[in-house]
Design a protein around this motif. Structure first.
Motif, PDB file in Angstrom:
ATOM      1  N   ARG A 165       5.274 -11.691   0.259  1.00  0.00           N
ATOM      2  CA  ARG A 165       6.569 -10.988   0.268  1.00  0.00           C
ATOM      3  C   ARG A 165       6.413  -9.538   0.694  1.00  0.00           C
ATOM      4  N   ARG A 166       5.302  -8.925   0.301  1.00  0.00           N
ATOM      5  CA  ARG A 166       5.042  -7.539   0.736  1.00  0.00           C
ATOM      6  C   ARG A 166       4.879  -7.466   2.255  1.00  0.00           C
ATOM      7  N   LEU A 167       4.288  -8.502   2.874  1.00  0.00           N
ATOM      8  CA  LEU A 167       4.109  -8.501   4.330  1.00  0.00           C
ATOM      9  C   LEU A 167       5.456  -8.485   5.050  1.00  0.00           C
ATOM     10  N   VAL A 168       6.429  -9.205   4.508  1.00  0.00           N
ATOM     11  CA  VAL A 168       7.785  -9.198   5.088  1.00  0.00           C
ATOM     12  C   VAL A 168       8.358  -7.781   5.021  1.00  0.00           C
ATOM     13  N   GLU A 169       8.232  -7.155   3.856  1.00  0.00           N
ATOM     14  CA  GLU A 169       8.757  -5.788   3.679  1.00  0.00           C
ATOM     15  C   GLU A 169       8.053  -4.799   4.600  1.00  0.00           C
ATOM     16  N   VAL A 170       6.734  -4.906   4.699  1.00  0.00           N
ATOM     17  CA  VAL A 170       5.947  -3.997   5.534  1.00  0.00           C
ATOM     18  C   VAL A 170       6.358  -4.148   6.998  1.00  0.00           C
ATOM     19  N   VAL A 204       0.841  -1.205   0.000  1.00  0.00           N
ATOM     20  CA  VAL A 204       0.000   0.000   0.000  1.00  0.00           C
ATOM     21  C   VAL A 204       0.873   1.250   0.000  1.00  0.00           C
ATOM     22  N   ASP A 205       1.918   1.268   0.846  1.00  0.00           N
ATOM     23  CA  ASP A 205       2.779   2.451   0.976  1.00  0.00           C
ATOM     24  C   ASP A 205       3.580   2.725  -0.298  1.00  0.00           C
ATOM     25  N   ASP A 206       4.142   1.650  -0.889  1.00  0.00           N
ATOM     26  CA  ASP A 206       4.899   1.822  -2.140  1.00  0.00           C
ATOM     27  C   ASP A 206       3.999   2.387  -3.231  1.00  0.00           C
ATOM     28  N   THR A 207       2.783   1.871  -3.300  1.00  0.00           N
ATOM     29  CA  THR A 207       1.850   2.277  -4.354  1.00  0.00           C
ATOM     30  C   THR A 207       1.453   3.742  -4.192  1.00  0.00           C
ATOM     31  N   ILE A 208       1.258   4.164  -2.943  1.00  0.00           N
ATOM     32  CA  ILE A 208       0.944   5.584  -2.700  1.00  0.00           C
ATOM     33  C   ILE A 208       2.052   6.466  -3.271  1.00  0.00           C
ATOM     34  N   GLY A 209       3.298   6.057  -3.081  1.00  0.00           N
ATOM     35  CA  GLY A 209       4.443   6.816  -3.602  1.00  0.00           C
ATOM     36  C   GLY A 209       4.453   6.884  -5.118  1.00  0.00           C
ATOM     37  N   ILE A 210       4.154   5.741  -5.755  1.00  0.00           N
ATOM     38  CA  ILE A 210       4.161   5.693  -7.228  1.00  0.00           C
ATOM     39  C   ILE A 210       2.997   6.502  -7.795  1.00  0.00           C
ATOM     40  N   VAL A 211       1.825   6.378  -7.167  1.00  0.00           N
ATOM     41  CA  VAL A 211       0.661   7.171  -7.604  1.00  0.00           C
ATOM     42  C   VAL A 211       0.964   8.657  -7.451  1.00  0.00           C
ATOM     43  N   GLY A 212       1.635   9.023  -6.360  1.00  0.00           N
ATOM     44  CA  GLY A 212       2.032  10.425  -6.144  1.00  0.00           C
ATOM     45  C   GLY A 212       2.943  10.926  -7.245  1.00  0.00           C
ATOM     46  N   ALA A 213       3.902  10.065  -7.647  1.00  0.00           N
ATOM     47  CA  ALA A 213       4.817  10.443  -8.732  1.00  0.00           C
ATOM     48  C   ALA A 213       4.067  10.589 -10.054  1.00  0.00           C
ATOM     49  N   THR A 241      -4.640  -5.017   1.812  1.00  0.00           N
ATOM     50  CA  THR A 241      -4.643  -3.838   2.686  1.00  0.00           C
ATOM     51  C   THR A 241      -4.792  -4.249   4.155  1.00  0.00           C
ATOM     52  N   ASN A 242      -5.744  -5.127   4.438  1.00  0.00           N
ATOM     53  CA  ASN A 242      -6.001  -5.548   5.820  1.00  0.00           C
ATOM     54  C   ASN A 242      -4.831  -6.305   6.430  1.00  0.00           C
ATOM     55  N   ARG A 243      -4.201  -7.192   5.650  1.00  0.00           N
ATOM     56  CA  ARG A 243      -3.079  -7.958   6.179  1.00  0.00           C
ATOM     57  C   ARG A 243      -1.875  -7.063   6.442  1.00  0.00           C
ATOM     58  N   GLN A 244      -1.666  -6.076   5.582  1.00  0.00           N
ATOM     59  CA  GLN A 244      -0.560  -5.137   5.811  1.00  0.00           C
ATOM     60  C   GLN A 244      -0.831  -4.260   7.034  1.00  0.00           C
ATOM     61  N   ALA A 245      -2.095  -3.855   7.230  1.00  0.00           N
ATOM     62  CA  ALA A 245      -2.446  -3.025   8.393  1.00  0.00           C
ATOM     63  C   ALA A 245      -2.219  -3.784   9.698  1.00  0.00           C
ATOM     64  N   ALA A 246      -2.566  -5.075   9.730  1.00  0.00           N
ATOM     65  CA  ALA A 246      -2.373  -5.890  10.933  1.00  0.00           C
ATOM     66  C   ALA A 246      -0.880  -6.035  11.250  1.00  0.00           C
TER      67      ALA A 246
END
Length: 316
Positions: A232-237, A174-183, A204-209
């Motif tokens: 893999r995104r959950l590990v990064e988050v 979610v966070d990476d995507t916000i950055g790319i959408v911003g760009a 979104t829910n799994r990353q928030a938890a």
């Protein structure tokens, strides 16, 4: 010998999402309706345990349609397929069932709608991932430009800066995507986005938890497959949100115990394609070595359910 104490923070929600649940059910119902073998193009979901279980029941997993005989049913995976795949199946008069997650199908429909309106599409996704291949394959070759990072946005060469729209893979950070959408919006102010974000509720829910428990954990184990984007995104988050050590494990046997020496707090979660039986396996492995106290970290309640295709419901 006394086991060292360990507080285990268990993320909720975790594990199977509605799209994965539906896809597995589709394979099982197809086997019940037509008998074995039933062919599945690509892993139905990215999890070895799930795939091996379905294979034992009579599913045959292949990468391409030309590996399937004409006279047996074929199922398309939850990640979605390019339009050329069902077109080829129709040409060969094959029986096929599309297990594409409805939330991925929503992105396909958005991309087509924008294309029909004369807009050039930019897709935020991972190159080579089946979902990205499937989404880009809904439109003629070259109609969709792919970006993976904010840096890619700066390199884009578009047809008309005032006639653009973007879609995203459903399993991104979610966070990476916000950055790319911003760009994208900074460079192309008139670019159109989806009515409702493309990243699915389960991602979104799994990353928030994970974010909610990361700072309280010295280590985190994410149950999931190495080819599972959302796992893999959950590990990064987890690592970004303050957890000192985050590891992706397919099974309890994969846990690197040396990295967990001396810890007293650990977080456990699972990607959207990982079954709860594997989470329980990890918890039992921890209980064998530690005196475990389990604390649930719940950030959302999920009650989403997707219907299976009509061709299977009719036989149920």
């Amino acid at each position: 010998m006394t086991k060292p104490p360990l507080t285990l923070f268990l993320a909720a929600p975790r594990g199977f999402c509605a799209g994965v649940d539906r896809a597995i059910k589709i394979v099982e119902m197809a086997l019940a309706k037509w008998g074995a073998p039933v062919y599945v193009r690509h892993e139905i979901v990215h999890n070895k345990y799930v795939v091996d279980d379905l294979r034992a029941k009579g599913a045959v997993f292949v990468e391409e349609l030309d590996e399937c005989p004409d006279d047996r049913p074929v199922i398309f995976s939850a990640h979605g397929v390019p339009k050329s795949v069902p077109a080829e199946a129709d040409k060969r008069q094959m029986i096929y069932v599309d297990a594409t997650c409805p939330l991925v199908s929503k992105v396909h429909i958005e991309a087509e709608r924008h294309h029909e309106a004369g807009l050039q599409i930019i897709m935020i996704g991972h190159e080579g991932h089946p979902e990205t291949i499937g989404t880009m394959g809904q439109l003629p070759e070259g109609a969709v430009l792919l970006v993976e990072t904010e840096a890619d946005v700066a390199q884009l060469e578009v047809r008309d800066e005032t006639a653009l729209a973007y879609v995203t893979q459903t399993t991104l950070s979610v966070d990476d995507t916000i950055g790319i959408v911003g760009a994208l919006t900074a460079r192309f102010p008139s670019i159109r986005g989806p009515h409702k974000e493309d990243i699915c509720y389960a991602t979104t829910n799994r990353q928030a938890a994970v974010k909610a428990m990361a700072a309280r954990c010295e280590a985190m184990l994410v149950v999931g497959a190495p080819n599972s984007s959302n796992s893999r995104r959950l590990v990064e988050v987890g690592a970004r949100a303050g957890c000192g050590y985050a590891q992706l494990v397919q099974r309890a046997a994969d846990i690197d115990w040396r990295s967990l020496e001396g810890i007293s707090t650990i977080g456990v979660t699972a990607g959207a394609s990982a079954p709860e039986v594997l989470v329980n396996e990890v918890i039992e492995a921890l209980q064998a070595r530690f005196d475990v106290t389990i604390e649930q970290v719940e950030t959302a309640t999920e009650n989403v359910e997707f219907k299976v295709p009509r061709v299977l419901r009719a036989s149920a």
